[in-house]
Design a protein around this motif. Sequence first.
Motif, short mmCIF file in Angstrom:
data_model
loop_
_atom_site.label_atom_id
_atom_site.label_comp_id
_atom_site.label_asym_id
_atom_site.label_seq_id
_atom_site.Cartn_x
_atom_site.Cartn_y
_atom_site.Cartn_z
N SER A 1 0.82 -1.22 0.00
CA SER A 1 0.00 0.00 0.00
C SER A 1 0.85 1.27 0.00
O SER A 1 0.38 2.34 -0.35
N THR A 2 2.12 1.15 0.40
CA THR A 2 2.97 2.34 0.45
C THR A 2 3.27 2.89 -0.94
O THR A 2 3.49 4.08 -1.10
N MET B 1 2.94 6.90 -1.91
CA MET B 1 4.04 7.72 -2.42
C MET B 1 3.61 8.50 -3.65
O MET B 1 3.80 9.72 -3.73
N SER B 2 3.02 7.80 -4.63
CA SER B 2 2.71 8.50 -5.88
C SER B 2 1.62 9.54 -5.67
O SER B 2 1.65 10.61 -6.28
N CYS B 3 0.67 9.28 -4.76
CA CYS B 3 -0.38 10.29 -4.59
C CYS B 3 0.14 11.50 -3.85
O CYS B 3 -0.23 12.63 -4.18
N ILE C 1 -6.51 13.79 -4.81
CA ILE C 1 -5.69 12.67 -5.27
C ILE C 1 -5.88 11.52 -4.29
O ILE C 1 -5.70 11.69 -3.09
N VAL C 2 -6.23 10.36 -4.82
CA VAL C 2 -6.54 9.22 -3.95
C VAL C 2 -5.56 8.07 -4.24
O VAL C 2 -5.29 7.75 -5.40
N ALA C 3 -5.05 7.48 -3.18
CA ALA C 3 -4.19 6.30 -3.33
C ALA C 3 -5.05 5.13 -3.76
O ALA C 3 -5.96 4.73 -3.04
N GLY C 4 -4.80 4.61 -4.93
CA GLY C 4 -5.58 3.50 -5.44
C GLY C 4 -5.18 2.18 -4.82
O GLY C 4 -4.28 2.11 -3.97
N PHE C 5 -5.89 1.09 -5.20
CA PHE C 5 -5.41 -0.26 -4.94
C PHE C 5 -5.57 -0.69 -3.49
O PHE C 5 -5.20 -1.80 -3.13
N GLN C 6 -6.15 0.17 -2.64
CA GLN C 6 -6.15 -0.17 -1.22
C GLN C 6 -7.45 0.21 -0.54
O GLN C 6 -8.15 1.11 -0.94
N GLY C 7 -7.77 -0.53 0.50
CA GLY C 7 -8.89 -0.22 1.35
C GLY C 7 -8.55 -0.61 2.78
O GLY C 7 -7.43 -1.04 3.07
N ILE C 8 -9.53 -0.43 3.65
CA ILE C 8 -9.36 -0.70 5.07
C ILE C 8 -10.50 -1.62 5.49
O ILE C 8 -11.65 -1.34 5.16
N ASN C 9 -10.22 -2.71 6.19
CA ASN C 9 -11.33 -3.56 6.64
C ASN C 9 -11.83 -3.11 8.01
O ASN C 9 -11.35 -2.11 8.55
N GLU C 10 -12.78 -3.83 8.56
CA GLU C 10 -13.39 -3.33 9.79
C GLU C 10 -12.45 -3.37 10.99
O GLU C 10 -12.69 -2.70 11.99
N ASP C 11 -11.35 -4.14 10.89
CA ASP C 11 -10.34 -4.11 11.96
C ASP C 11 -9.34 -2.97 11.77
O ASP C 11 -8.42 -2.82 12.56
N GLY C 12 -9.50 -2.22 10.67
CA GLY C 12 -8.54 -1.16 10.39
C GLY C 12 -7.31 -1.67 9.67
O GLY C 12 -6.34 -0.94 9.47
N ASP C 13 -7.32 -2.94 9.27
CA ASP C 13 -6.20 -3.49 8.51
C ASP C 13 -6.24 -2.99 7.07
O ASP C 13 -7.31 -2.78 6.51
N ILE C 14 -5.06 -2.85 6.48
CA ILE C 14 -4.97 -2.46 5.08
C ILE C 14 -5.19 -3.70 4.22
O ILE C 14 -4.60 -4.75 4.46
N ILE C 15 -6.07 -3.58 3.24
CA ILE C 15 -6.36 -4.67 2.31
C ILE C 15 -6.12 -4.14 0.90
O ILE C 15 -6.72 -3.14 0.53
N THR C 16 -5.27 -4.79 0.14
CA THR C 16 -5.12 -4.35 -1.25
C THR C 16 -6.12 -5.10 -2.12
O THR C 16 -6.68 -6.11 -1.73
N LEU C 17 -6.34 -4.56 -3.32
CA LEU C 17 -7.45 -5.03 -4.15
C LEU C 17 -7.00 -5.97 -5.27
O LEU C 17 -7.80 -6.32 -6.13
N VAL D 1 3.10 12.62 4.23
CA VAL D 1 2.49 11.39 3.70
C VAL D 1 3.58 10.53 3.08
O VAL D 1 3.71 9.32 3.35
N LEU D 2 4.41 11.18 2.26
CA LEU D 2 5.47 10.48 1.54
C LEU D 2 6.45 9.83 2.52
O LEU D 2 6.76 8.63 2.42
N MET D 3 6.91 10.62 3.48
CA MET D 3 7.95 10.12 4.38
C MET D 3 7.44 9.01 5.30
O MET D 3 8.19 8.12 5.67
N SER D 4 6.17 9.07 5.64
CA SER D 4 5.62 8.05 6.56
C SER D 4 5.67 6.65 5.96
O SER D 4 5.59 5.66 6.68
#
Lengths: 399, 399
Positions: free
Chosen positions: A71-72, A76-78, A132-148, B68-71
């Motif tokens: 997810s990083t 970065m790009s956004c 600008i939105v970071a694509g490819f990622q979401g958050i589940n109900e535990d707050g974990d990062i989930i990629t798509l 955001v980038l550095m994090s």
Amino acid sequence: MGIVVQKYGGSSVATTEKIKRIADTLIKRKEQGDDLVVVVSAMGDTTDDLISLAKQISKNPDKRELDVLMSTGEMMSCALLSMAIKEKGYDAVSYTAYQIGIKTSGQYGKGLIDDIEDTKISESLKEGKIVIVAGFQGINEDGDIITLGRGGSDTSAVALAVKLKGICEIYTDVDGIYSVDPRKYKYAKKLDVIDYEEMLELSSLGAQVMHSRSIELAQKYNIPIYVGLSNSDVKGTIIKGVDKMNLESKPVTGLATSDDDIAVTLKDIDADINILSNLFESIGSKKINIDMISQTAPLNDKVNVSFTIPKDEQEECMKIIKNFASDENISIDEDITKFSVVGIGMKNTSGVAAKMFKLFSENNINVKMITTSEIRITCAISQQDKAKAIQIVANEFNL
Amino acid sequence: MGIVVQKYGGSSVATTEKIKRIADTLIKRKEQGDDLVVVVSAMGDTTDDLISLAKQISKNPDKRELDVLMSTGEMMSCALLSMAIKEKGYDAVSYTAYQIGIKTSGQYGKGLIDDIEDTKISESLKEGKIVIVAGFQGINEDGDIITLGRGGSDTSAVALAVKLKGICEIYTDVDGIYSVDPRKYKYAKKLDVIDYEEMLELSSLGAQVMHSRSIELAQKYNIPIYVGLSNSDVKGTIIKGVDKMNLESKPVTGLATSDDDIAVTLKDIDADINILSNLFESIGSKKINIDMISQTAPLNDKVNVSFTIPKDEQEECMKIIKNFASDENISIDEDITKFSVVGIGMKNTSGVAAKMFKLFSENNINVKMITTSEIRITCAISQQDKAKAIQIVANEFNL
């Protein structure tokens, strides 16, 4: 003068120079009066680089942590694109998945977007910001990062377009959707329009232009998607619901191939529907995507079953299969190309399959497995026959 | 058998090999029965690489987006370390700032941790997991990412130790705190113990071993900090509250130098306390850290004022100064080394300053500016005199 959701793929943001150029394009569009929400993929090969870093740690990196890592790339790009817009004197703001509540369910690496909180985005648009939105990622109900999953930024863009009632534009490194992969068949014809269902079949068959889930979502909410080059006069392709009656004249609109699968055959298993259903349920519960399935007629109450699975799921799949057949009754065929033709018109046109098999037979192409849907015919053939098969089928159906 | 909060710096996690080695160290410690919460910095030069990427976009990258980038650097290393532990068959989980609610206020790049939600961490520890936390970052009330400044991961670790009532261990690439930078003075003596206040003065003076804010926090909550090498028998230094009476015999415990500042002099400005207070308020409101200030006695109701600021704040500072003096009355001296001696014992020992100035004078070292605190004396000298000054002062005070 509405909300436009755009997505730029990894090759469009591969360098800081390219990011600056996209900033210019966005500013020009903004000045025309549109409200812009822009989804970006990770820069160039970043995702691959991150995966290879993980592989240095583990052959099978923990999936939760792999999603955090991957997810990083989009963060970065956004951040960089937002910086580039601000540097040019326009206002912008970047948002990660958790900041705008991209609520996602499902397994790590295979997330499904359930909802997006649009308050922050709407406020930022009202303030005149390019979002600008970071694509490819979401958050589940535990707050974990989930990629798509690979290409998941397409789905991020379509989901945003649905939520914000905007139009959707996907900018990529190809100038539209082709009936055949133009890298594999130089006479390939670009389509002005393609139906959701056709595109879905093409995507799921390995035509990697678009993330399948993005097409499903667009179809469900009837959002047209424009796919094309950024900064170009070349007209791309619109994916939308197409009046099927108009398409009857052309039975086959697309052709796709994929070398990403292997065929698994289990010999001499009991001809008991419970066993088979158990087998496929067990495999399905691991979210392994079984595609083609064929079964021989029972002989002495025993059947042979073949099916294809993605190459990279082989290890996990074998663990399950071992509970259903002994080693000597399991065989793997890695020399598989899935070769598919797709067309909505096929629903009303008989004989496409017959014509295709005749062509294969005339050209000594051996068909290992066959599956069909209402608008698709897929054959498993040997990889050495792929180029020839594309050539003769594309020529026959004028693709 | 309590909670141990450890922090590993960037050089300790610079490669995947090093990350694997830390995983081994953590597992060994975990097996001794401790509950581990581990804060990691970004791998090696990652932070610098990210900054240079941002600089390709803008000379002065937008600060929100830069954060955001550095994090992402710390997110990467914490995901990889968690993976490495799991690969070895032990349970671990990584958390980013927003996942464990590291609530932060203040400006981008200079965040102050206000609180941490400890529920998730406590639950994970109860489940037997080693908890890995992305250092250097927090979330403000808008959900924006705020980084804590260079070395901020130290502060993340101390804040976690405070919140979790744990002990705090900082593993870095030096084997402890020295009275003088051992790279600059080879006879430098390592300290077994140093008082919070002394360490604070040393940190704020450019001895880059620890983030100043981390010491302040540790002092406030009276948490001892161990600083040393990981995987080493060499004993490090404990930073804690020291009984001052025991230290009287040694007036100076540390010496630090910094070349990161420039001196600004404003000539012939009106000798009006309102103007000066306005000037310093304006500069302070931009969170520019003014350090040494000196003012000449008024002559014809005009005074000269000199002060030092960090080099990289020069541009922003000049914008403000121009409202207070004309260009010809502003001069900048870039040839500045801040040279400081620190010691709690100094409070009860007269003559340290006198002794130091005598040494400087005997060795033809010109002192440009002087400031003092209760336990510190700082002089601005020319950079060419730095080595000589370290030599003679360290020798005189047996550092």
